[in-house]
Design an enzyme around this catalytic site. Structure first.
Site, PDB file in Angstrom:
ATOM      1  N   LYS A  90     -18.476 -24.875 -27.007  1.00 30.25           N
ATOM      2  CA  LYS A  90     -18.101 -26.285 -26.882  1.00 30.25           C
ATOM      3  C   LYS A  90     -19.365 -27.088 -26.655  1.00 30.25           C
ATOM      4  CE  LYS A  90     -14.907 -29.452 -26.618  1.00 30.25           C
ATOM      5  NZ  LYS A  90     -15.682 -30.163 -27.624  1.00 30.25           N
ATOM      6  N   GLN A 111     -25.547 -26.689 -21.881  1.00 32.48           N
ATOM      7  CA  GLN A 111     -24.092 -26.786 -22.020  1.00 32.48           C
ATOM      8  C   GLN A 111     -23.384 -25.552 -21.448  1.00 32.48           C
ATOM      9  OE1 GLN A 111     -23.299 -29.753 -24.101  1.00 32.48           O
ATOM     10  NE2 GLN A 111     -21.396 -29.620 -22.969  1.00 32.48           N
ATOM     11  N   LYS A 114     -23.105 -26.371 -17.704  1.00 34.00           N
ATOM     12  CA  LYS A 114     -22.279 -27.574 -17.519  1.00 34.00           C
ATOM     13  C   LYS A 114     -20.810 -27.244 -17.753  1.00 34.00           C
ATOM     14  CE  LYS A 114     -23.670 -31.302 -19.600  1.00 34.00           C
ATOM     15  NZ  LYS A 114     -23.896 -32.303 -20.652  1.00 34.00           N
ATOM     16  N   LYS A 126     -24.085 -26.313 -29.276  1.00 33.89           N
ATOM     17  CA  LYS A 126     -24.552 -27.667 -29.611  1.00 33.89           C
ATOM     18  C   LYS A 126     -24.930 -27.698 -31.080  1.00 33.89           C
ATOM     19  CE  LYS A 126     -25.183 -31.651 -27.476  1.00 33.89           C
ATOM     20  NZ  LYS A 126     -24.312 -32.259 -26.462  1.00 33.89           N
ATOM     21  N   GLY A 165     -18.478 -35.299 -30.187  1.00 34.89           N
ATOM     22  CA  GLY A 165     -19.483 -36.316 -30.471  1.00 34.89           C
ATOM     23  C   GLY A 165     -20.676 -36.201 -29.533  1.00 34.89           C
ATOM     24  N   ASP A 166     -21.711 -36.954 -29.847  1.00 32.89           N
ATOM     25  CA  ASP A 166     -22.921 -37.032 -29.038  1.00 32.89           C
ATOM     26  C   ASP A 166     -23.648 -38.282 -29.525  1.00 32.89           C
ATOM     27  OD1 ASP A 166     -26.024 -35.898 -28.459  1.00 32.89           O
ATOM     28  OD2 ASP A 166     -24.536 -35.297 -26.982  1.00 32.89           O
ATOM     29  N   THR A 209     -17.342 -39.707 -19.787  1.00 36.07           N
ATOM     30  CA  THR A 209     -18.650 -39.335 -19.232  1.00 36.07           C
ATOM     31  C   THR A 209     -19.109 -40.371 -18.216  1.00 36.07           C
ATOM     32  OG1 THR A 209     -19.180 -38.294 -21.348  1.00 36.07           O
ATOM     33  CG2 THR A 209     -20.983 -38.579 -19.800  1.00 36.07           C
ATOM     34  N   ASN A 240     -21.798 -45.343 -24.973  1.00 38.24           N
ATOM     35  CA  ASN A 240     -20.558 -45.069 -24.246  1.00 38.24           C
ATOM     36  C   ASN A 240     -20.786 -44.734 -22.779  1.00 38.24           C
ATOM     37  OD1 ASN A 240     -18.600 -45.501 -26.105  1.00 38.24           O
ATOM     38  ND2 ASN A 240     -18.117 -43.353 -26.492  1.00 38.24           N
ATOM     39  N   SER A 376     -13.073 -33.445 -23.045  1.00 36.22           N
ATOM     40  CA  SER A 376     -12.932 -32.807 -24.351  1.00 36.22           C
ATOM     41  C   SER A 376     -12.082 -31.542 -24.233  1.00 36.22           C
ATOM     42  CB  SER A 376     -14.310 -32.445 -24.917  1.00 36.22           C
ATOM     43  OG  SER A 376     -14.944 -33.575 -25.462  1.00 36.22           O
TER      44      SER A 376
END
Length: 444
Positions: A90, A111, A114, A126, A165-166, A209, A240, A376
């Site tokens: 993820k 990630q 996290k 990623k 998304g990123d 976030t 965002n 997510s």
């Protein structure tokens, strides 16, 4: 030489051209020394650190597409599937000219921990491309996204790898990618998160976030006998994360007086007008100069500078390595009490160490910006159940997750005699769960 130092030497030798990845590995393994030393014989026999620092697999591929002039353009796409010990990979897809394999590996490595901190069953990954969506027409972006997904779809799936998304990848890009995945694979499944609400997206994902950042910041302040009420915050970024961090901070009674984009920054002594900022950034996709032109209380400045403004709380929400040592010194001199990272690794190691040494409460992005990936994962749950939860349900779950993350990282730091070191606490808490799962699953 200790096991940690042996692994660090090998990782540096093998990945010498990837400074961001090396920075992330150094920071994590250094803070894990007490845990690793307590289990060194077992971890070394299992080659646990070597396995956790090496992606399970990584893909690099060509992305050809046709621009509005009929010219074929070629970009490079990446997906790094780093660790699946606790769940499917993820992690987001970053579209930005700076993207290279080293940056994607750094983000994927971060990630792992996290995602572990959220308490949800998701592994680390990623991806992205050096494509720049800025200045492109909707048709050009669709052409790129369809070409990108034509290759990426071979390696992802709802129970395998679920991108999100990123930077540069918003609802528009996710929509185009999801449509192409469905078209090629013939599957309607929760393979991407950050989807539109009409086709499987989750309420509160856009805000997640930024809201999550403020939930953990608020819990940090409470734990130290403080509140958000009346606090002055400086924020970097205008995407965002920054927008919704500012919005939630204002709801909590704080005042955010700055934001920034790639060309300059705003200081608004009356507090950032969130609706105006949304109009300029989300609707017009314009520069912050337009904010200053529309708001008499605002000053626009070229380049960097948000960290020179006097504040109680600093929230870096833009990109990696944006808060330098000199910025940290300015924040300390101005009496800043807390720095919580909304972006991925926005504070350099030197700046982080300076803040910690000068008793600034510092929560790194692994913990502080985990609200996005947590939500997510909640979107994945809704997709699996074929249900949609209300905004309040999702927001409530998000707040609980962020409050739990704070207490888990606080407890982990205390267990190893590092009370108040929330960076080490986050790494330890995230690592312990992944390490236990990896050992239980054997050599794989």
């Amino acid at each position: 030489m200790s096991y940690v130092d042996e692994v660090l030497a090998r990782v540096h030798e093998k990945n010498a051209s990837e400074p961001e990845f090396l920075q992330a590995v150094d920071e994590v393994l250094d803070s894990l020394r007490p845990v690793i030393e307590a289990n060194e014989e077992q971890f070394k026999k299992e080659a646990l650190l070597e396995r956790i620092c090496e992606p399970e697999r990584q893909f690099k591929f060509r992305v050809p597409w046709v621009d509005d002039k009929g010219q074929v353009q070629v970009n490079t796409g990446y997906r790094v599937q780093f660790n699946s010990a606790i769940g499917p990979y993820k992690g987001g897809l970053r579209l930005h000219p700076s993207v290279n394999l080293g940056i994607i590996k750094f983000l994927g490595f971060e990630q792992i921990f996290k995602n572990s901190l959220t308490g949800l069953p998701i592994g680390g990954g990623k991806g992205g491309s050096d494509f720049d969506p800025k200045g492109k027409s909707d048709r050009e972006i669709m052409a790129f996204c369809q070409s990108f997904m034509t290759e990426l779809c071979k390696y992802i799936g709802a129970d395998t790898d679920v991108p999100a998304g990123d930077i540069g990848t918003g609802a528009r890009e996710i929509g185009y990618m999801f449509g192409q995945y469905k078209r090629i694979r013939g599957l309607y499944e929760g393979v991407l998160t950050g989807k539109g609400l009409t086709y499987g997206g989750s309420l509160a994902r856009t805000e997640a976030t930024g809201y999550g950042l403020l939930y953990i910041t608020e819990e940090l302040m409470k734990d130290h006998g403080e509140s958000m009420e009346g606090k002055t915050c400086v924020v970097s970024g205008a995407g965002n994360v920054a927008i919704y961090a500012i919005q939630k901070a204002h709801q909590m009674g704080a005042k955010c007086v700055t934001c920034s984009d790639s060309t300059g920054w705003i200081y608004d002594s009356e507090g950032i007008d969130v609706e105006l900022l949304k109009e300029i950034k989300e609707v017009k996709r314009a520069r912050l100069t337009e904010y200053a032109a529309a708001r008499p209380s605002a000053e626009y400045h070229e380049g960097r500078g948000v960290w020179q403004i006097k504040c109680d709380i600093a929230l870096p929400c833009a990109t990696q390595n944006e808060l330098h040592l000199e910025d940290a010194k300015q924040l300390v001199a101005n009496g800043c009490k807390a720095v919580c990272e909304g972006a991925n690794m926005p504070t350099t190691i030197e700046a982080t160490e300076y803040l910690q040494k000068n008793n600034v409460w510092f929560i790194g992005g692994k913990a502080a910006n985990a609200g996005g990936v947590a939500t997510s994962a909640l979107e994945m749950s809704q997709n699996s159940e074929r249900l949609s939860w209300t905004f309040e349900e999702v927001d409530g779950k998000l707040k609980d997750i962020m409050v739990n993350i704070y207490h888990n990282i606080d407890d982990a730091a205390k267990r190893y005699g590092m009370e108040g070191n929330y960076v080490a606490g986050a790494n330890i808490a995230g690592f312990e769960k992944v390490a236990e799962a990896m050992i239980a699953q054997g050599v794989c």
